[in-house]
Motif scaffolding. Structure first.
Motif, PDB file in Angstrom:
ATOM      1  N   ILE A  71       0.829  -1.207   0.000  1.00 19.84           N
ATOM      2  CA  ILE A  71       0.000   0.000   0.000  1.00 19.84           C
ATOM      3  C   ILE A  71       0.860   1.252   0.000  1.00 19.84           C
ATOM      4  CG2 ILE A  71      -2.043  -1.008   1.099  1.00 19.84           C
ATOM      5  CD1 ILE A  71      -1.017   0.004   3.810  1.00 19.84           C
ATOM      6  N   SER A  72       0.349   2.290  -0.629  1.00 17.37           N
ATOM      7  CA  SER A  72       0.957   3.607  -0.496  1.00 17.37           C
ATOM      8  C   SER A  72       0.217   4.325   0.624  1.00 17.37           C
ATOM      9  CB  SER A  72       0.866   4.401  -1.799  1.00 17.37           C
ATOM     10  OG  SER A  72      -0.469   4.757  -2.071  1.00 17.37           O
ATOM     11  N   GLU A  73       0.864   5.301   1.211  1.00 19.38           N
ATOM     12  CA  GLU A  73       0.245   6.073   2.298  1.00 19.38           C
ATOM     13  C   GLU A  73       0.455   7.547   1.997  1.00 19.38           C
ATOM     14  OE1 GLU A  73       0.332   6.230   7.202  1.00 19.38           O
ATOM     15  OE2 GLU A  73       1.635   4.849   6.133  1.00 19.38           O
ATOM     16  N   SER A  74      -0.632   8.293   2.042  1.00 20.35           N
ATOM     17  CA  SER A  74      -0.564   9.725   1.793  1.00 20.35           C
ATOM     18  C   SER A  74      -1.098  10.490   2.989  1.00 20.35           C
ATOM     19  CB  SER A  74      -1.379  10.089   0.545  1.00 20.35           C
ATOM     20  OG  SER A  74      -0.839   9.464  -0.596  1.00 20.35           O
ATOM     21  N   PHE A  75      -0.529  11.666   3.211  1.00 18.10           N
ATOM     22  CA  PHE A  75      -0.868  12.517   4.347  1.00 18.10           C
ATOM     23  C   PHE A  75      -1.311  13.879   3.827  1.00 18.10           C
ATOM     24  CE2 PHE A  75       2.522   9.610   5.367  1.00 18.10           C
ATOM     25  CZ  PHE A  75       2.227   9.126   6.642  1.00 18.10           C
ATOM     26  N   ARG A  83       5.206  16.316  11.923  1.00 17.41           N
ATOM     27  CA  ARG A  83       6.559  16.055  11.423  1.00 17.41           C
ATOM     28  C   ARG A  83       6.504  14.756  10.637  1.00 17.41           C
ATOM     29  NH1 ARG A  83      11.708  17.281  14.307  1.00 17.41           N
ATOM     30  NH2 ARG A  83      12.025  17.917  12.180  1.00 17.41           N
ATOM     31  N   ILE A  84       6.962  14.790   9.397  1.00 19.40           N
ATOM     32  CA  ILE A  84       6.945  13.606   8.539  1.00 19.40           C
ATOM     33  C   ILE A  84       8.370  13.324   8.072  1.00 19.40           C
ATOM     34  CG2 ILE A  84       6.037  12.581   6.423  1.00 19.40           C
ATOM     35  CD1 ILE A  84       3.506  14.188   6.824  1.00 19.40           C
ATOM     36  N   GLU A  88      14.971  10.220   4.805  1.00 16.09           N
ATOM     37  CA  GLU A  88      16.226  10.968   4.799  1.00 16.09           C
ATOM     38  C   GLU A  88      16.198  12.152   5.762  1.00 16.09           C
ATOM     39  OE1 GLU A  88      19.009  11.737   1.141  1.00 16.09           O
ATOM     40  OE2 GLU A  88      17.365  13.212   1.119  1.00 16.09           O
ATOM     41  N   ARG A  89      15.062  12.843   5.794  1.00 16.15           N
ATOM     42  CA  ARG A  89      14.967  14.034   6.646  1.00 16.15           C
ATOM     43  C   ARG A  89      13.528  14.215   7.146  1.00 16.15           C
ATOM     44  NH1 ARG A  89      15.053  15.314   1.561  1.00 16.15           N
ATOM     45  NH2 ARG A  89      13.480  16.660   0.655  1.00 16.15           N
ATOM     46  N   TRP A  90      13.404  14.970   8.232  1.00 16.78           N
ATOM     47  CA  TRP A  90      12.106  15.317   8.801  1.00 16.78           C
ATOM     48  C   TRP A  90      11.649  16.646   8.215  1.00 16.78           C
ATOM     49  CZ3 TRP A  90       9.143  12.287  11.846  1.00 16.78           C
ATOM     50  CH2 TRP A  90       9.754  11.188  12.446  1.00 16.78           C
ATOM     51  N   THR A  91      10.357  16.726   7.905  1.00  9.21           N
ATOM     52  CA  THR A  91       9.760  17.959   7.395  1.00  9.21           C
ATOM     53  C   THR A  91       8.572  18.304   8.282  1.00  9.21           C
ATOM     54  OG1 THR A  91      10.388  17.431   5.121  1.00  9.21           O
ATOM     55  CG2 THR A  91       8.607  19.014   5.412  1.00  9.21           C
ATOM     56  N   ALA A 108       7.863   7.995   8.549  1.00  8.32           N
ATOM     57  CA  ALA A 108       7.414   8.038   9.940  1.00  8.32           C
ATOM     58  C   ALA A 108       6.700   9.370  10.092  1.00  8.32           C
ATOM     59  CB  ALA A 108       8.587   7.941  10.901  1.00  8.32           C
ATOM     60  N   PHE A 109       5.902   9.492  11.133  1.00  7.80           N
ATOM     61  CA  PHE A 109       5.271  10.784  11.415  1.00  7.80           C
ATOM     62  C   PHE A 109       5.072  10.917  12.912  1.00  7.80           C
ATOM     63  CE2 PHE A 109       1.710   7.884  10.740  1.00  7.80           C
ATOM     64  CZ  PHE A 109       0.864   8.179  11.804  1.00  7.80           C
ATOM     65  N   ARG A 110       4.957  12.166  13.358  1.00 10.84           N
ATOM     66  CA  ARG A 110       4.726  12.397  14.779  1.00 10.84           C
ATOM     67  C   ARG A 110       4.286  13.840  15.007  1.00 10.84           C
ATOM     68  NH1 ARG A 110      11.080  11.774  15.903  1.00 10.84           N
ATOM     69  NH2 ARG A 110      11.683  13.948  15.731  1.00 10.84           N
ATOM     70  N   ASN A 111       3.662  14.040  16.145  1.00  9.12           N
ATOM     71  CA  ASN A 111       3.320  15.389  16.583  1.00  9.12           C
ATOM     72  C   ASN A 111       4.191  15.700  17.789  1.00  9.12           C
ATOM     73  OD1 ASN A 111       2.267  17.829  17.270  1.00  9.12           O
ATOM     74  ND2 ASN A 111       0.268  17.076  17.900  1.00  9.12           N
TER      75      ASN A 111
END
Length: 160
Positions: A71-75, A83-84, A88-91, A108-111
């Motif tokens: 599956i692909s995952e979109s935000f 933060r996604i 390679e890097r967090w944005t 990965a993602f986080r608040n």
């Protein structure tokens, strides 16, 4: 690229829209004031996609780096800052920002913020993610072998 084969072939259309008011209670409450709304599940879309609204409480954190094979995952960020990680890097993604992670893409993602955040998660093709969301906290207590089987069943491969 062309349109897919028709799914509906009966004639002049049908009444079938599904309405979910914004006031609908979340399907799942998570710690720290978070919640998840099952907007369109793989079952309701016949496997075409899964769409979820995820509300993250202040400082809620999030999953470690992982990828999906099927599956692909979109935000799509609705409010706040999420933060996604793109492998390679967090944005810091904010209201109106969109991130798409294809199959195999590290993410990965986080608040980390002191304020809540809200986003739409889109999985394509649709997968039964509800059990994943509902058992995620419980799984942490399971023996390693059972945890590994659960994550493989739900197409989640951790790298950390």
């Amino acid at each position: 690229m062309s349109y897919p084969e028709p799914v509906y072939t009966e004639g002049s259309g049908r009444i079938s829209a599904e309405y979910r008011p914004a006031s609908t209670a979340p399907n799942l409450l998570t710690g720290n004031g978070g919640s998840t709304h099952y907007l369109a599940t793989a079952e309701s879309t016949h496997g075409e996609f899964g769409l979820y609204r995820m509300n993250l409480g202040p400082g809620a954190g999030g999953p470690a780096t992982h990828f999906h094979r099927t599956i692909s995952e979109s935000f799509f960020i609705l409010d706040g800052t999420v933060r996604i990680f793109d492998g390679e890097r967090w944005t810091d993604a904010t209201q109106g920002d969109f991130v798409r992670v294809p199959q195999g893409g590290l993410h990965a993602f986080r608040n980390d913020a002191d304020a809540p955040a809200s986003m739409l998660l889109l999985f394509t093709p649709g997968a039964p993610r509800e059990e994943y969301f509902e058992k995620l906290v419980e799984v942490a207590q399971w023996p390693e072998e059972e945890r590994a089987e659960f994550f493989i069943k739900h197409d989640t491969y951790w790298t950390d």
